[in-house]
Scaffold this active site. Structure first.
Site, PDB file in Angstrom:
ATOM      1  N   GLY A  14     -13.974   5.332   6.281  1.00  0.00           N
ATOM      2  CA  GLY A  14     -14.313   4.302   5.290  1.00  0.00           C
ATOM      3  C   GLY A  14     -15.734   3.788   5.471  1.00  0.00           C
ATOM      4  O   GLY A  14     -16.010   2.606   5.263  1.00  0.00           O
ATOM      5  N   ARG A  17     -19.027   2.195   2.353  1.00  0.00           N
ATOM      6  CA  ARG A  17     -19.509   0.893   1.866  1.00  0.00           C
ATOM      7  C   ARG A  17     -18.945  -0.245   2.711  1.00  0.00           C
ATOM      8  O   ARG A  17     -18.178  -0.005   3.653  1.00  0.00           O
ATOM      9  CB  ARG A  17     -19.160   0.697   0.391  1.00  0.00           C
ATOM     10  CG  ARG A  17     -17.678   0.611   0.093  1.00  0.00           C
ATOM     11  CD  ARG A  17     -17.503   0.481  -1.423  1.00  0.00           C
ATOM     12  NE  ARG A  17     -16.097   0.487  -1.800  1.00  0.00           N
ATOM     13  CZ  ARG A  17     -15.408  -0.622  -2.084  1.00  0.00           C
ATOM     14  NH1 ARG A  17     -15.976  -1.796  -2.001  1.00  0.00           N
ATOM     15  NH2 ARG A  17     -14.146  -0.531  -2.448  1.00  0.00           N
ATOM     16  N   ASN A  91     -11.803   2.309  10.527  1.00  0.00           N
ATOM     17  CA  ASN A  91     -12.210   1.184   9.675  1.00  0.00           C
ATOM     18  C   ASN A  91     -11.579   1.230   8.278  1.00  0.00           C
ATOM     19  O   ASN A  91     -11.426   0.189   7.644  1.00  0.00           O
ATOM     20  CB  ASN A  91     -13.741   1.184   9.553  1.00  0.00           C
ATOM     21  CG  ASN A  91     -14.242   0.293   8.444  1.00  0.00           C
ATOM     22  OD1 ASN A  91     -14.298  -0.923   8.582  1.00  0.00           O
ATOM     23  ND2 ASN A  91     -14.604   0.890   7.306  1.00  0.00           N
ATOM     24  N   SER A 143      -7.469  -7.310  11.618  1.00  0.00           N
ATOM     25  CA  SER A 143      -7.761  -8.510  10.832  1.00  0.00           C
ATOM     26  C   SER A 143      -7.033  -9.679  11.487  1.00  0.00           C
ATOM     27  O   SER A 143      -5.954  -9.491  12.069  1.00  0.00           O
ATOM     28  CB  SER A 143      -7.253  -8.350   9.393  1.00  0.00           C
ATOM     29  OG  SER A 143      -7.238  -9.608   8.735  1.00  0.00           O
ATOM     30  N   TYR A 156      -0.256  -5.945   4.127  1.00  0.00           N
ATOM     31  CA  TYR A 156      -1.546  -5.900   4.853  1.00  0.00           C
ATOM     32  C   TYR A 156      -1.389  -6.482   6.265  1.00  0.00           C
ATOM     33  O   TYR A 156      -1.852  -5.895   7.248  1.00  0.00           O
ATOM     34  CB  TYR A 156      -2.578  -6.692   4.047  1.00  0.00           C
ATOM     35  CG  TYR A 156      -3.986  -6.644   4.586  1.00  0.00           C
ATOM     36  CD1 TYR A 156      -4.805  -5.542   4.379  1.00  0.00           C
ATOM     37  CD2 TYR A 156      -4.526  -7.724   5.291  1.00  0.00           C
ATOM     38  CE1 TYR A 156      -6.112  -5.506   4.864  1.00  0.00           C
ATOM     39  CE2 TYR A 156      -5.819  -7.708   5.768  1.00  0.00           C
ATOM     40  CZ  TYR A 156      -6.613  -6.589   5.550  1.00  0.00           C
ATOM     41  OH  TYR A 156      -7.904  -6.568   6.023  1.00  0.00           O
ATOM     42  N   ALA A 158       1.316  -6.775   8.056  1.00  0.00           N
ATOM     43  CA  ALA A 158       2.160  -5.887   8.882  1.00  0.00           C
ATOM     44  C   ALA A 158       1.355  -4.681   9.354  1.00  0.00           C
ATOM     45  O   ALA A 158       1.474  -4.252  10.512  1.00  0.00           O
ATOM     46  CB  ALA A 158       3.378  -5.439   8.078  1.00  0.00           C
ATOM     47  N   LYS A 160      -1.884  -4.523   9.880  1.00  0.00           N
ATOM     48  CA  LYS A 160      -2.893  -4.928  10.877  1.00  0.00           C
ATOM     49  C   LYS A 160      -2.215  -5.332  12.194  1.00  0.00           C
ATOM     50  O   LYS A 160      -2.771  -5.090  13.272  1.00  0.00           O
ATOM     51  CB  LYS A 160      -3.771  -6.057  10.324  1.00  0.00           C
ATOM     52  CG  LYS A 160      -4.614  -5.638   9.111  1.00  0.00           C
ATOM     53  CD  LYS A 160      -5.596  -4.507   9.431  1.00  0.00           C
ATOM     54  CE  LYS A 160      -6.536  -4.207   8.290  1.00  0.00           C
ATOM     55  NZ  LYS A 160      -7.497  -3.150   8.597  1.00  0.00           N
ATOM     56  N   ILE A 189     -14.849 -12.450   5.812  1.00  0.00           N
ATOM     57  CA  ILE A 189     -16.190 -11.871   5.862  1.00  0.00           C
ATOM     58  C   ILE A 189     -16.754 -11.815   4.453  1.00  0.00           C
ATOM     59  O   ILE A 189     -16.020 -11.479   3.509  1.00  0.00           O
ATOM     60  CB  ILE A 189     -16.126 -10.440   6.467  1.00  0.00           C
ATOM     61  CG1 ILE A 189     -15.444 -10.457   7.852  1.00  0.00           C
ATOM     62  CG2 ILE A 189     -17.507  -9.794   6.532  1.00  0.00           C
ATOM     63  CD1 ILE A 189     -16.133 -11.280   8.921  1.00  0.00           C
TER      64      ILE A 189
HETATM   65  P1  NAP Z   1     -14.218  -1.932   1.452  1.00  0.00           P
HETATM   66  O1  NAP Z   1     -15.513  -2.549   1.053  1.00  0.00           O
HETATM   67  O2  NAP Z   1     -13.140  -1.770   0.447  1.00  0.00           O
HETATM   68  O3  NAP Z   1     -14.528  -0.528   2.157  1.00  0.00           O
HETATM   69  C1  NAP Z   1     -13.510   0.293   2.615  1.00  0.00           C
HETATM   70  C2  NAP Z   1     -13.962   1.729   2.476  1.00  0.00           C
HETATM   71  O4  NAP Z   1     -12.852   2.565   2.886  1.00  0.00           O
HETATM   72  C3  NAP Z   1     -14.288   2.125   1.031  1.00  0.00           C
HETATM   73  O5  NAP Z   1     -15.430   2.945   0.989  1.00  0.00           O
HETATM   74  C4  NAP Z   1     -13.035   2.874   0.603  1.00  0.00           C
HETATM   75  O6  NAP Z   1     -13.256   3.849  -0.404  1.00  0.00           O
HETATM   76  C5  NAP Z   1     -12.646   3.551   1.898  1.00  0.00           C
HETATM   77  N1  NAP Z   1     -11.267   4.023   1.879  1.00  0.00           N
HETATM   78  C6  NAP Z   1     -10.216   3.495   1.227  1.00  0.00           C
HETATM   79  N2  NAP Z   1      -9.117   4.221   1.441  1.00  0.00           N
HETATM   80  C7  NAP Z   1      -9.475   5.241   2.246  1.00  0.00           C
HETATM   81  C8  NAP Z   1      -8.784   6.342   2.815  1.00  0.00           C
HETATM   82  N3  NAP Z   1      -7.486   6.555   2.584  1.00  0.00           N
HETATM   83  N4  NAP Z   1      -9.472   7.210   3.596  1.00  0.00           N
HETATM   84  C9  NAP Z   1     -10.798   7.027   3.826  1.00  0.00           C
HETATM   85  N5  NAP Z   1     -11.499   6.009   3.309  1.00  0.00           N
HETATM   86  C10 NAP Z   1     -10.846   5.117   2.526  1.00  0.00           C
HETATM   87  O7  NAP Z   1     -13.543  -2.779   2.656  1.00  0.00           O
HETATM   88  P2  NAP Z   1     -14.226  -3.748   3.753  1.00  0.00           P
HETATM   89  O8  NAP Z   1     -14.115  -5.145   3.248  1.00  0.00           O
HETATM   90  O9  NAP Z   1     -15.543  -3.220   4.165  1.00  0.00           O
HETATM   91  O10 NAP Z   1     -13.168  -3.585   4.948  1.00  0.00           O
HETATM   92  C11 NAP Z   1     -13.341  -2.630   6.000  1.00  0.00           C
HETATM   93  C12 NAP Z   1     -12.245  -2.884   7.036  1.00  0.00           C
HETATM   94  O11 NAP Z   1     -12.336  -4.244   7.515  1.00  0.00           O
HETATM   95  C13 NAP Z   1     -10.836  -2.729   6.460  1.00  0.00           C
HETATM   96  O12 NAP Z   1     -10.005  -2.129   7.436  1.00  0.00           O
HETATM   97  C14 NAP Z   1     -10.405  -4.167   6.215  1.00  0.00           C
HETATM   98  O13 NAP Z   1      -9.009  -4.311   6.255  1.00  0.00           O
HETATM   99  C15 NAP Z   1     -11.087  -4.871   7.381  1.00  0.00           C
HETATM  100  N6  NAP Z   1     -11.279  -6.309   7.165  1.00  0.00           N
HETATM  101  C16 NAP Z   1     -12.059  -6.767   6.133  1.00  0.00           C
HETATM  102  C17 NAP Z   1     -12.223  -8.154   5.963  1.00  0.00           C
HETATM  103  C18 NAP Z   1     -13.084  -8.707   4.859  1.00  0.00           C
HETATM  104  O14 NAP Z   1     -13.189  -9.952   4.733  1.00  0.00           O
HETATM  105  N7  NAP Z   1     -13.710  -7.878   4.037  1.00  0.00           N
HETATM  106  C19 NAP Z   1     -11.585  -9.051   6.835  1.00  0.00           C
HETATM  107  C20 NAP Z   1     -10.788  -8.527   7.867  1.00  0.00           C
HETATM  108  C21 NAP Z   1     -10.655  -7.168   8.026  1.00  0.00           C
HETATM  109  P3  NAP Z   1     -13.011   3.376  -1.951  1.00  0.00           P
HETATM  110  O15 NAP Z   1     -14.099   2.419  -2.252  1.00  0.00           O
HETATM  111  O16 NAP Z   1     -13.105   4.668  -2.719  1.00  0.00           O
HETATM  112  O17 NAP Z   1     -11.639   2.755  -1.991  1.00  0.00           O
END
Ligand code: NAP
Length: 248
Positions: A14, A17, A91, A143, A156, A158, A160, A189
């Site tokens: 992932g 982005r 990630n 998370s 989500y 469960a 994490k 974030i």
């Molecule tokens: P994001 O912007 O949605 O980026 C996630 C990336 O993973 C996207 O490029 C997505 O592609 C890709 N992806 C989705 N499904 C996939 C799969 N099956 N195989 C490979 N890649 C896949 O998310 P983020 O906010 O950066 O979050 C990154 C991590 O941090 C996640 O695990 C999230 O749970 C965790 N997190 C985020 C926050 C927050 O506030 N943002 C807080 C706590 C934890 P597509 O765009 O094509 O779907």
């Protein structure tokens, strides 16, 4: 002490982005080679190009991190092109939020698959390589919701919480081979996800965070960098919260 990962190679899922992209660029800034994997190959290529512009080796790989065949192929391609794997960052993650009573079985299954099964599949393949090398770092992006739960996030939270359990077991199983396995639990974030919150929702959230601000992708990436470096060689099986003090 300056962190220098110039002899290391990392793989991030992932990484096209959001937080994953920031982690990939932060590692690359220490000269770490980075294989960027994403289900969206154009996004992965974008991050890989940014890394190459820093004069650092990179590779973009298309893979659904929750699909065993695609994960196996991804590891083969990474080893062929990069030659080694020292750091894995699990990630890739998604949300499909709604209250428990409205949650569809397919949304439960999909979130568990992408957020938890993916880490199992990738950790298993990485462990085979790292056990032979007698060293390695696996970092799982969990998370705080996996620690404290959250309205509308039964699937989500469960996934994490499961990722935290996977982190601890993997850490125990791989410890004698000098492989560390840790989780990072980001709080709220500033990303595309939190940008959609209304001002009133943001204000309510900020009142609960002791530091009264949202975190940044860089805050998470810096924690990854520490855990991926030799500074954290004696830390394993831990969950580091990056949340402005929300969970303590
Ligand atoms: P994001 O912007 O949605 O980026 C996630 C990336 O993973 C996207 O490029 C997505 O592609 C890709 N992806 C989705 N499904 C996939 C799969 N099956 N195989 C490979 N890649 C896949 O998310 P983020 O906010 O950066 O979050 C990154 C991590 O941090 C996640 O695990 C999230 O749970 C965790 N997190 C985020 C926050 C927050 O506030 N943002 C807080 C706590 C934890 P597509 O765009 O094509 O779907």
């Amino acid at each position: 002490m300056v962190i220098d990962l110039s002899s290391k190679c990392a793989l991030i899922t992932g990484g096209g982005r959001g937080i994953g992209r920031e982690i990939a660029l932060t590692l690359a800034n220490t000269k770490c080679s980075v294989a960027v994997s994403d289900i969206d190959i154009e996004a992965a290529r974008g991050t890989a190009r940014e890394i190459e512009a820093l004069g650092v080796k990179s590779l973009a790989v298309k893979a659904d991190a929750a699909n065993a065949d695609e994960v196996n192929t991804m590891f083969k391609v990474v080893m062929e092109h990069m030659g080694s794997l020292d750091i894995l960052i699990n990630n890739a993650g998604i949300t499909r939020d709604t209250l428990l009573i409205r949650m569809k079985e397919e949304d439960w299954d999909l979130v568990l698959k992408v957020n938890l099964k993916s880490a199992f599949l990738c950790s298993k393949e990485a462990a085979k390589i790292m056990v032979k090398a007698r060293s390695g770092k696996i970092i799982n992006i969990a998370s705080i919701v996996g620690l404290m739960g959250n309205y509308g996030q039964a699937n989500y939270s469960a996934s994490k919480a499961g990722l935290i359990g996977l982190t601890k077991t993997t850490a125990k199983e791989l410890a004698t081979r000098s492989i560390t396995v840790n989780a990072i639990a980001p709080g709220f974030i500033k990303t595309a996800m939190t940008d959609t919150l209304s001002d009133a929702e943001k204000q309510k959230l900020l009142e609960k965070i002791p530091m009264q601000k949202l975190g940044t992708a860089a805050d998470v990436a810096h924690t990854v960098l520490f855990l991926a470096s030799s500074l954290a060689d004696y830390i394993t099986g831990q969950v580091l919260t990056v949340d402005g003090g929300l969970v303590m």
